[in-house]
Design a protein around this motif. Structure first.
Motif, PDB file in Angstrom:
ATOM      1  N   THR A 131       0.850  -1.261   0.197  1.00 60.90           N
ATOM      2  CA  THR A 131      -0.124  -0.086  -0.195  1.00 60.90           C
ATOM      3  C   THR A 131       0.765   1.218   0.005  1.00 60.90           C
ATOM      4  O   THR A 131       1.536   1.569   1.055  1.00 60.90           O
ATOM      5  CB  THR A 131      -0.879  -0.009   1.297  1.00 60.90           C
ATOM      6  OG1 THR A 131      -1.723  -1.202   1.247  1.00 60.90           O
ATOM      7  CG2 THR A 131      -1.808   1.216   1.148  1.00 60.90           C
ATOM      8  N   ALA A 133       0.758   5.069   0.920  1.00 61.26           N
ATOM      9  CA  ALA A 133      -0.108   5.869   1.738  1.00 61.26           C
ATOM     10  C   ALA A 133      -0.895   7.022   0.534  1.00 61.26           C
ATOM     11  O   ALA A 133      -1.988   7.005   0.976  1.00 61.26           O
ATOM     12  CB  ALA A 133       0.589   6.334   2.803  1.00 61.26           C
ATOM     13  N   VAL A 134      -0.039   7.807   0.311  1.00 58.43           N
ATOM     14  CA  VAL A 134      -0.455   8.848  -0.616  1.00 58.43           C
ATOM     15  C   VAL A 134       0.190   8.939  -1.930  1.00 58.43           C
ATOM     16  O   VAL A 134       1.196   9.327  -2.148  1.00 58.43           O
ATOM     17  CB  VAL A 134      -0.152  10.368   0.098  1.00 58.43           C
ATOM     18  CG1 VAL A 134      -0.845  11.336  -0.662  1.00 58.43           C
ATOM     19  CG2 VAL A 134      -0.635  10.264   1.453  1.00 58.43           C
ATOM     20  N   SER A 136      -0.065  10.821  -4.659  1.00 59.15           N
ATOM     21  CA  SER A 136       0.448  12.023  -5.009  1.00 59.15           C
ATOM     22  C   SER A 136       1.385  12.877  -4.254  1.00 59.15           C
ATOM     23  O   SER A 136       1.725  14.069  -4.721  1.00 59.15           O
ATOM     24  CB  SER A 136      -0.693  12.842  -5.369  1.00 59.15           C
ATOM     25  OG  SER A 136      -1.798  13.090  -4.307  1.00 59.15           O
ATOM     26  N   SER A 137       1.870  12.114  -3.235  1.00 62.98           N
ATOM     27  CA  SER A 137       2.822  12.901  -2.524  1.00 62.98           C
ATOM     28  C   SER A 137       4.345  12.281  -2.679  1.00 62.98           C
ATOM     29  O   SER A 137       4.446  11.104  -2.845  1.00 62.98           O
ATOM     30  CB  SER A 137       2.637  12.611  -1.161  1.00 62.98           C
ATOM     31  OG  SER A 137       3.776  13.153  -0.204  1.00 62.98           O
ATOM     32  N   SER A 140       6.052   9.475   0.440  1.00 59.69           N
ATOM     33  CA  SER A 140       5.045   8.775   0.838  1.00 59.69           C
ATOM     34  C   SER A 140       5.698   7.353   1.387  1.00 59.69           C
ATOM     35  O   SER A 140       6.483   6.918   0.815  1.00 59.69           O
ATOM     36  CB  SER A 140       3.989   8.491  -0.255  1.00 59.69           C
ATOM     37  OG  SER A 140       2.969   7.727   0.156  1.00 59.69           O
TER      38      SER A 140
END
Length: 168
Positions: A131, A133-134, A136-137, A140
């Motif tokens: 997974t 997490a973000v 678009s960061s 992450s």
């Protein structure tokens, strides 16, 4: 006077790293037409404001609205808007340094912050699907990894321009 022809400013356009575009309004059957800038990040030059098919030069990155207006004497005018989106090339992607981990299922992906465009993380392959997490960061966490090799791509995109991609 007869009513002016119905104005059609043509299709909206998206362009990448070019300072000019050709607008294609309809040629009036009744009346005469005129191009005007409604809004934009600067004031570009409309080559021939009275020609239905004309070029515009001096565009910079941003969104422009141009109006094609047809008028005939004292009759009501007809106007239509065309939108021009001028995109800049995306920043060169840098996904960070490769990592070797021991006995952990979590790490941090550290790509560069784009000056132009938006970035997104994607898993290219691996022994399972961890997974992110973000997505678009640029920085992450990734969790749920098991032993194996996981290439991740940091892709920076800007409108219709070619994307920039780097792998970690």
């Amino acid at each position: 006077y007869d009513l002016a022809s119905v104005a059609n400013a043509g299709s909206d356009q998206s362009i990448c790293v070019t300072d000019s575009v050709v607008m294609t309004g309809n040629t009036p059957v009744i009346g005469s037409g005129n191009w005007t800038l409604v809004s934009g990040p600067n004031t570009p030059t409309i080559t021939d404001t009275t020609n239905a098919t004309t070029s515009v030069t001096g565009l910079i990155q941003g969104v422009y609205l141009f109006a094609w207006t047809i008028s005939n004497g004292v009759c009501a005018i007809s106007s239509d808007i065309v939108q021009i989106n001028q995109y800049a090339l995306p920043s060169v992607s840098n996904a960070g340094v490769d990592q070797s981990l021991c006995n952990t299922s979590v790490t941090i992906l550290s790509g560069n912050i784009p000056a132009n465009g938006l970035g997104i993380w994607t898993l290219i392959s691996g022994p399972n699907v961890p997974t992110i997490a973000v997505l678009s960061s640029n920085s992450s966490s990734v969790s749920g990894m098991i032993e194996g090799v996981y290439p991740f791509a940091w892709t920076i995109s800007s409108g219709i321009c070619s994307s920039s991609k780097d792998t970690v």
